[in-house]
Design an enzyme around this catalytic site. Structure first.
Site, PDB file in Angstrom:
ATOM      1  N   TRP A  56     -18.930  15.431 -19.362  1.00 18.25           N
ATOM      2  CA  TRP A  56     -19.145  15.604 -17.808  1.00 18.25           C
ATOM      3  C   TRP A  56     -20.535  16.520 -17.721  1.00 18.25           C
ATOM      4  CZ3 TRP A  56     -16.641  12.199 -15.686  1.00 18.25           C
ATOM      5  CH2 TRP A  56     -15.449  11.628 -16.077  1.00 18.25           C
ATOM      6  N   GLU A  59       0.875  -1.092   0.006  1.00 14.18           N
ATOM      7  CA  GLU A  59       0.075   0.130   0.124  1.00 14.18           C
ATOM      8  C   GLU A  59       0.912   1.287   0.112  1.00 14.18           C
ATOM      9  OE1 GLU A  59      -3.040   0.041  -0.613  1.00 14.18           O
ATOM     10  OE2 GLU A  59      -2.951  -2.025  -0.796  1.00 14.18           O
TER      11      GLU A  59
END
Ligand code: FAD
Length: 486
Positions: free
Chosen positions: A309, A278
């Site tokens: 959009w 991570e």
């Protein structure tokens, strides 16, 4: 008679700690007096820090001031253009060197290179180190000398070439010349007032706070990290992100401590390595931003900049305020607003909701996160937003649209997370908690919940919104096809 060496300026950036600090260690090795300075830059090239980051910066600088004072030194605070302030300090002290741990955001990196170039022309030694990442951006390349665009081979290569620095605690005493003027942190007004919206921030910024957060994680979360990190009500993740962003702990130090617990047989090795992976995403983000600096503003996959959009201010506002009518989305957005942080699983859910269900440009979400997250980090934020939007390098495919109800029932089955952040629906039984509009009227009446009054109806129908998103994607990918003349 020996003459004292001229002082070294130690320019603190996002490395607000004394341990494992390469620039500090090198400054101390010179044997010269050290002038620790933090410059709150008001020049043309700035850190894009938002309100929550400034809150953290305020506390972290106070902690650094205390640590320096405990070693006989003092943090000098200056505000203004970085180069002008460094020059002023050089004139005032006769310093002949500036040491720093680099910032790798491309604009800052280029600006710092210009400063270094200008100062070196005047015989000032300027040196920089990597004090914030596992590996310097630019150092991890594939066999053809090209940047990796996929995480797994990048991480493998990084672990092969990286040389973890030995742990250091920094010099016991730091000699700093007396009488240097410093501004007062209070005058910078980094802590919000009128109103003080940070009252729900429960953090301990600074090096000691970072170390405590890591200890807590090692004690509570590490043993089942790979499973629990997905559940927002659990203490399954480290909450180290703001500490890492401000450089209050070196990532290799965190790795060393976590691996030591696994090596002692107290937790499975796989859990420690999941944590390392991570952290690797943080390096991967910085690596991508270094090689593709345009991704702060444009899609990594250019066809995604053709997405139709929607201009939906009401939708954006409902999302920002946690009033979309989807409990897991609203819980996440309220956790963010109240605490300056949001759990990773929920970040993915709310980001998917904005980009896919509302079809709002990921840049609007990135900007909101940048202003409200205490861990807001240009590289990680942009990379993750593009990952969710499907437009990033190693991204989740756009056609994978998170269903906020299924995500809620899967990752918050008992509803502890939603009940904490969306108290107005807390009395609903688990069965309807993640989709209150599906509850029979008698259930709603029984708990005294009036949808549309106490809590909103969903602002979009998820399955219709999903179809709309997939249609938008089809248009974009078809137009890409057409553009290429097929
Ligand atoms: P842990 O699970 O304990 O992980 C340890 C460390 O690894 C983190 O502190 C972080 O430094 C790093 N890390 C973990 N996951 C990621 C990831 N996906 N990308 C990059 N680094 C990661 N993280 C930020 O630090 N700053 C941001 O501005 C940011 N914006 C994000 C925006 C979106 C839309 C999404 C989906 C994720 C974003 N993340 C960001 C990544 C991730 O959500 C946080 O790093 C994580 O939630 C921090 O919690 P933690 O420290 O408990 O993580």
């Amino acid at each position: 008679m020996t003459t004292r060496p001229a002082p070294v300026i130690l320019w603190f950036r996002r490395d607000l700690r004394l341990s494992d600090n390469p620039a500090l260690n090198h400054a101390a090795e010179t044997g010269a007096p050290v002038i620790p300075v933090y410059i709150h830059d008001g020049g043309p090239v700035q850190d894009r820090a938002g309100g929550a980051s400034l809150w953290w910066l305020d506390k972290s600088l106070r902690a650094l001031e205390d640590s320096l004072e405990a070693r006989g030194s003092r943090l000098i605070l200056r505000s203004g253009d970085s180069e002008t302030e460094l020059r002023r300090l050089i004139d005032q002290t006769g310093a002949t060197a500036v040491f720093m741990n680099r910032r790798f955001e491309p604009e800052l990196f280029a600006r710092d290179a210009d400063i270094a170039h200008a100062l070196k022309a005047e015989d000032i030694e300027v040196r920089g180190w990597n004090g914030s990442l596992m590996c310097r951006p630019g150092a991890v390349l594939n066999g053809a000398g090209q940047p990796y665009k996929v995480f797994t081979p990048f991480m493998k290569a990084l672990l092969n070439i990286a040389e973890p620095p030995p742990h250091t605690t920094g010099p016991r005493a730091i000699e700093t010349p007396n009488g240097l003027a410093s501004e007062a942190l209070d005058d910078w007004s980094l802590h919000p007032t009128r109103p003080d919206w940070s009252t729900g921030f429960d953090w301990t910024p600074g090096e000691a706070g970072a170390s405590e957060a890591l200890s807590r994680f090692i004690a509570d979360g590490l043993k089942a990290y790979s499973r629990d990190r997905d559940f927002p009500a659990a203490t399954g993740c480290s909450r180290l992100s703001p500490h890492l962003h401000f450089g209050e702990i070196h990532p290799w130090r965190a790795i060393e401590r976590v691996r030591a617990v696994a090596d002692a047989g107290k937790v499975p090795q796989a859990e420690a390595e999941k944590f390392v992976a991570e952290l690797g995403w943080r390096d991967f983000s910085a690596h991508l931003l270094h090689h593709f600096p345009q991704i702060t503003d444009t899609a990594f996959r250019p066809e995604y900049d053709q997405m139709p959009w929607r201009d939906d201010e009401a939708g954006l506002q409902a999302w920002q305020r946690g009033l979309t009518g989807y409990p897991i989305v609203d819980a996440g957005m309220r956790q963010l607003w109240t605490t300056g942080w949001m759990h990773n699983r929920v970040r993915m859910i709310v980001a998917s909701f904005l980009v896919k269900d509302l079809l709002i440009d990921w840049r609007r979400g990135e900007a909101w996160f940048r202003d409200t997250l205490v861990d807001a980090d240009l590289a990680s934020n942009v990379q993750n937003w593009q990952w969710v939007a499907g437009s990033g390098a190693d991204a989740s495919p756009y056609f994978r649209v998170f269903n906020p109800v299924t995500q809620g029932t899967k990752f918050d089955a008992k509803g502890q997370y939603v009940r904490r952040w969306v108290p107005e629906i807390a009395a609903l039984p688990d069965k309807w908690l993640h989709a209150p509009w599906t509850a029979p009227p008698e259930i709603l009446r029984g708990v005294g919940l009036r949808l549309g009054h106490d809590y909103p109806h969903p602002i979009v129908d998820h399955s219709e919104a999903r179809d709309r998103a997939l249609e938008a994607l089809r248009m974009v990918t078809v137009s890409r096809y057409d553009d290429r003349g097929h």
